[in-house]
Scaffold this motif. Structure first.
Motif, mmCIF file in Angstrom:
data_model
loop_
_atom_site.group_PDB
_atom_site.id
_atom_site.type_symbol
_atom_site.label_atom_id
_atom_site.label_comp_id
_atom_site.label_asym_id
_atom_site.label_seq_id
_atom_site.Cartn_x
_atom_site.Cartn_y
_atom_site.Cartn_z
ATOM 1 N N ILE A 169 0.865 -1.183 0.000
ATOM 2 C CA ILE A 169 0.000 0.000 0.000
ATOM 3 C C ILE A 169 0.896 1.225 0.000
ATOM 4 O O ILE A 169 2.011 1.181 0.525
ATOM 5 N N ASP A 170 0.414 2.328 -0.586
ATOM 6 C CA ASP A 170 1.257 3.520 -0.516
ATOM 7 C C ASP A 170 0.525 4.706 0.101
ATOM 8 O O ASP A 170 0.915 5.843 -0.069
ATOM 9 N N ALA A 171 -0.541 4.425 0.822
ATOM 10 C CA ALA A 171 -1.271 5.502 1.492
ATOM 11 C C ALA A 171 -1.250 5.266 2.995
ATOM 12 O O ALA A 171 -0.736 4.263 3.473
ATOM 13 N N GLY A 172 -1.813 6.210 3.727
ATOM 14 C CA GLY A 172 -1.983 6.024 5.157
ATOM 15 C C GLY A 172 -0.789 6.469 5.980
ATOM 16 O O GLY A 172 0.249 6.860 5.448
ATOM 17 N N GLU A 173 -0.973 6.434 7.282
ATOM 18 C CA GLU A 173 0.051 6.874 8.212
ATOM 19 C C GLU A 173 0.346 5.774 9.216
ATOM 20 O O GLU A 173 -0.572 5.140 9.724
ATOM 21 N N SER A 174 1.614 5.612 9.509
ATOM 22 C CA SER A 174 2.017 4.608 10.478
ATOM 23 C C SER A 174 1.795 5.134 11.894
ATOM 24 O O SER A 174 2.171 6.261 12.200
ATOM 25 N N LYS A 175 1.170 4.339 12.746
ATOM 26 C CA LYS A 175 0.864 4.748 14.125
ATOM 27 C C LYS A 175 1.221 3.623 15.087
ATOM 28 O O LYS A 175 1.312 2.454 14.693
ATOM 29 N N THR A 176 1.341 4.015 16.363
ATOM 30 C CA THR A 176 1.708 3.036 17.391
ATOM 31 C C THR A 176 0.799 3.236 18.594
ATOM 32 O O THR A 176 0.460 4.375 18.927
ATOM 33 N N ILE A 177 0.400 2.163 19.232
ATOM 34 C CA ILE A 177 -0.438 2.322 20.429
ATOM 35 C C ILE A 177 0.411 2.882 21.573
ATOM 36 O O ILE A 177 1.630 2.719 21.575
ATOM 37 N N PRO A 178 -0.196 3.567 22.537
ATOM 38 C CA PRO A 178 0.579 4.204 23.597
ATOM 39 C C PRO A 178 1.456 3.197 24.351
ATOM 40 O O PRO A 178 1.050 2.049 24.551
ATOM 41 N N PRO A 179 2.648 3.623 24.766
ATOM 42 C CA PRO A 179 3.614 2.727 25.417
ATOM 43 C C PRO A 179 3.022 1.977 26.613
ATOM 44 O O PRO A 179 3.343 0.814 26.834
ATOM 45 N N ALA A 180 2.130 2.623 27.351
ATOM 46 C CA ALA A 180 1.561 1.995 28.547
ATOM 47 C C ALA A 180 0.825 0.697 28.227
ATOM 48 O O ALA A 180 0.665 -0.157 29.091
ATOM 49 N N TYR A 181 0.374 0.566 26.978
ATOM 50 C CA TYR A 181 -0.409 -0.624 26.627
ATOM 51 C C TYR A 181 0.410 -1.690 25.900
ATOM 52 O O TYR A 181 -0.130 -2.702 25.485
ATOM 53 N N ARG A 182 1.702 -1.425 25.739
ATOM 54 C CA ARG A 182 2.519 -2.401 25.013
ATOM 55 C C ARG A 182 3.096 -3.428 25.977
ATOM 56 O O ARG A 182 4.277 -3.413 26.281
ATOM 57 N N SER A 183 2.233 -4.293 26.476
ATOM 58 C CA SER A 183 2.730 -5.297 27.414
ATOM 59 C C SER A 183 3.481 -6.376 26.644
ATOM 60 O O SER A 183 3.304 -6.533 25.432
ATOM 61 N N SER A 184 4.303 -7.106 27.357
ATOM 62 C CA SER A 184 5.117 -8.118 26.684
ATOM 63 C C SER A 184 4.245 -9.253 26.154
ATOM 64 O O SER A 184 4.639 -9.977 25.252
ATOM 65 N N SER A 185 3.035 -9.413 26.718
ATOM 66 C CA SER A 185 2.180 -10.496 26.239
ATOM 67 C C SER A 185 1.351 -10.076 25.030
ATOM 68 O O SER A 185 0.684 -10.897 24.416
ATOM 69 N N LEU A 186 1.392 -8.804 24.684
ATOM 70 C CA LEU A 186 0.619 -8.335 23.536
ATOM 71 C C LEU A 186 1.224 -8.884 22.251
ATOM 72 O O LEU A 186 2.432 -8.810 22.031
ATOM 73 N N GLN A 187 0.341 -9.419 21.434
ATOM 74 C CA GLN A 187 0.766 -9.917 20.132
ATOM 75 C C GLN A 187 1.501 -8.788 19.401
ATOM 76 O O GLN A 187 0.978 -7.683 19.272
ATOM 77 N N GLN A 188 2.687 -9.099 18.903
ATOM 78 C CA GLN A 188 3.537 -8.053 18.341
ATOM 79 C C GLN A 188 2.877 -7.304 17.177
ATOM 80 O O GLN A 188 3.074 -6.095 17.016
ATOM 81 N N GLN A 189 2.065 -7.993 16.411
ATOM 82 C CA GLN A 189 1.442 -7.355 15.239
ATOM 83 C C GLN A 189 0.443 -6.252 15.613
ATOM 84 O O GLN A 189 0.025 -5.476 14.773
ATOM 85 N N LEU A 190 0.023 -6.242 16.881
ATOM 86 C CA LEU A 190 -0.992 -5.266 17.277
ATOM 87 C C LEU A 190 -0.397 -3.957 17.798
ATOM 88 O O LEU A 190 -1.129 -3.020 18.096
ATOM 89 N N VAL A 191 0.905 -3.888 17.913
ATOM 90 C CA VAL A 191 1.551 -2.698 18.474
ATOM 91 C C VAL A 191 1.471 -1.514 17.496
ATOM 92 O O VAL A 191 1.159 -0.399 17.878
ATOM 93 N N THR A 192 1.726 -1.780 16.238
ATOM 94 C CA THR A 192 1.653 -0.706 15.248
ATOM 95 C C THR A 192 0.449 -0.930 14.337
ATOM 96 O O THR A 192 -0.111 -2.030 14.286
#
Ligand code: NAG
Ligand code: NAG
Ligand code: NAG
Ligand code: NAG
Ligand code: NAG
Ligand code: NAG
Ligand code: NAG
Ligand code: NAG
Ligand code: NAG
Length: 373
Positions: free
Chosen positions: A60-83
């Protein structure tokens, strides 16, 4: 090799046959794994699945890359859901996938959405998901922590598959990850249309999930120690369950039975749309070591009617799948009843269940060209 088909009844069974197929690493090459929003051209190996995820920059060549807030990036969170990739511009933005197997093949496509207040607006968006020019589903969230996953089994008429996010004026569309798996085996071979996943359940475990590598096709099995049922499991030799659908051993080695063993086992659900047409897949395998004076036999009813005309006796190491031969008649409520026969000494069991609804994609998706929309 397959099956017994009975025109009177609305189900058929895949009689057990041992498929001696060597499952090697080849399956990974049948996968496209996209982690949306990671840096352009980057890639990594996911620690849970061992799958190789790539950036969405090539799709894809549109859109903006974003990341969920650091407080919610627990180690058990599936890595694909961080960005994620969000699309504040344009009403329609599409990913273009080009699986090497091309058109006319069966693919399993899964999109992941995890809002988690990435935009710090605390406003849950709602938007539409399209496959080419046809609507696949509406994406909405009950809470910021809701993780939405949409799956469809689809046979494209073009070599390109366009997965599109459409702004319907109710918030900015976004996507966290996109998976495609080549599925061209004798599984889910109906010609009724695309199959939208309603639910896929592993009975007998109350939490957790299984996917690749337990499931060679990376189907996602969620746990359910269903209502009013007792857990059965085999602590013995349960390593191999062959069958047409190649179900993971970890899924088939647990099952449920009615808590009161003289009662039937009931499974109920309501459609989200009353005109939905369901395809039902019930997966059975014996999980206990039966004594010679024990037997497990039961019949399957759907909304009060005998659904399959033979008595079911689950096998030891082979998965038995009973499935709809055609889409079920739309109903406002469904009830599957597994009723033991009068001579059976043991209650009915079920190990796993899949429910799909039929989605008809009438028109060809798009022109067969690498057009971005
Ligand atoms: C992954 O990234 C490395 C370096 O960043 C690159 O050399 C490699 O080709 C990439 N692999 C894939 C499959 O994209
Ligand atoms: C949202 O909530 C409704 C009602 O509580 C529930 O039926 C539905 O399954 C929930 N949807 C999701 C995606 O969690
Ligand atoms: C995929 O399945 C179709 C229909 O069964 C068959 O014609 C085709 O050869 C298969 N393709 C591959 C690559 O196995
Ligand atoms: C579940 O058990 C409760 C009592 O323990 C009973 O009232 C209810 O009818 C049962 N439900 C089903 C679906 O069997
Ligand atoms: C497991 O299977 C092997 C080979 O079939 C058999 O020898 C062994 O006794 C089995 N173990 C149990 C606990 O059933
Ligand atoms: C189990 O169900 C049977 C038939 O419905 C009933 O007669 C019996 O009392 C029940 N047993 C228990 C322990 O609830
Ligand atoms: C239910 O499905 C029908 C047929 O696919 C569709 O026309 C209708 O808009 C759907 N209703 C809702 C509320 O989604
Ligand atoms: C089955 O046989 C075992 C002994 O091998 C006995 O304890 C049990 O009561 C029998 N069960 C039935 C239902 O006859
Ligand atoms: C099983 O038992 C029920 C109730 O006792 C009876 O109505 C039914 O006819 C029996 N079925 C068979 C196949 O014997």
């Amino acid at each position: 090799m397959r099956l017994f088909k009975c025109s009177v009844f609305s189900s058929l069974v895949y009689f057990a046959h041992v498929l001696l197929i060597v499952h090697s690493q080849e399956y990974q090459s049948d996968f496209i794994n996209i982690d949306c929003g990671i840096p352009a051209d980057s890639n990594y190996t996911d620690s849970y699945t061992g799958l190789h995820y790539v950036s969405d920059s090539g799709f894809i060549d549109a859109g903006e890359s974003k990341t969920i807030p650091p407080a919610y990036r627990s180690s058990s969170l599936q890595q694909q859901l961080v960005t994620l990739r969000s699309f504040p511009q344009g009403t329609r933005n599409c990913y273009t996938l080009k699986p090497v197997q091309g058109r006319g093949n069966r693919y399993f496509i899964r999109a992941w959405f995890y809002y988690r207040n990435y935009d710090l607006k605390d406003r849950l968006p709602q938007f539409d998901l399209y496959l080419g020019v046809e609507k696949w589903d509406t994406i909405y969230f009950n809470q910021t922590t809701t993780r939405v996953q949409k799956e469809i089994i689809h046979v494209p008429t073009s070599d390109y598959i366009h997965v599109c996010l459409v702004n319907t004026g109710l918030g900015t569309p976004f996507i966290s990850a996109l998976d495609l798996r080549y599925f061209n085996r004798s599984m889910y071979t109906h010609d009724f249309g695309s199959l939208k996943l309603f639910t896929r359940v592993n009975f007998g475990e109350s939490f957790g999930y299984y996917r690749y590598k337990d499931d060679i096709y990376d189907r996602y099995w969620r746990s359910s120690d269903y209502f009013n049922s007792s857990l059965l499991y085999n602590s013995e030799n349960v390593t191999r369950y062959f069958g047409v659908y190649n179900l993971p051993a970890v899924v088939m080695e647990t099952a449920i039975a009615p808590e009161n063993t003289s009662n039937p086992l009931k499974l109920e659900w309501e459609p989200t749309n009353k005109s939905d047409q369901f395809l039902i897949y019930l997966h059975f395998a014996e999980v206990q070591k039966l004594q010679t004076n024990q037997s497990r036999e039961f019949n399957i009813y759907l909304n009060g009617n005998l659904w399959y005309d033979e008595t079911i006796t689950p096998y030891d190491v082979i998965t038995l799948t009973v499935e709809s031969v055609a889409p079920e008649k739309p109903e406002s409520k469904y009830e599957i009843v597994l009723q033991k026969t009068n001579t059976s000494t043991l209650p009915p069991i079920i190990n796993a269940l899949e429910l799909y609804t039929v989605r008809k994609f009438r028109q060809p998706q798009t022109d067969d060209q690498d057009g971005k929309h």
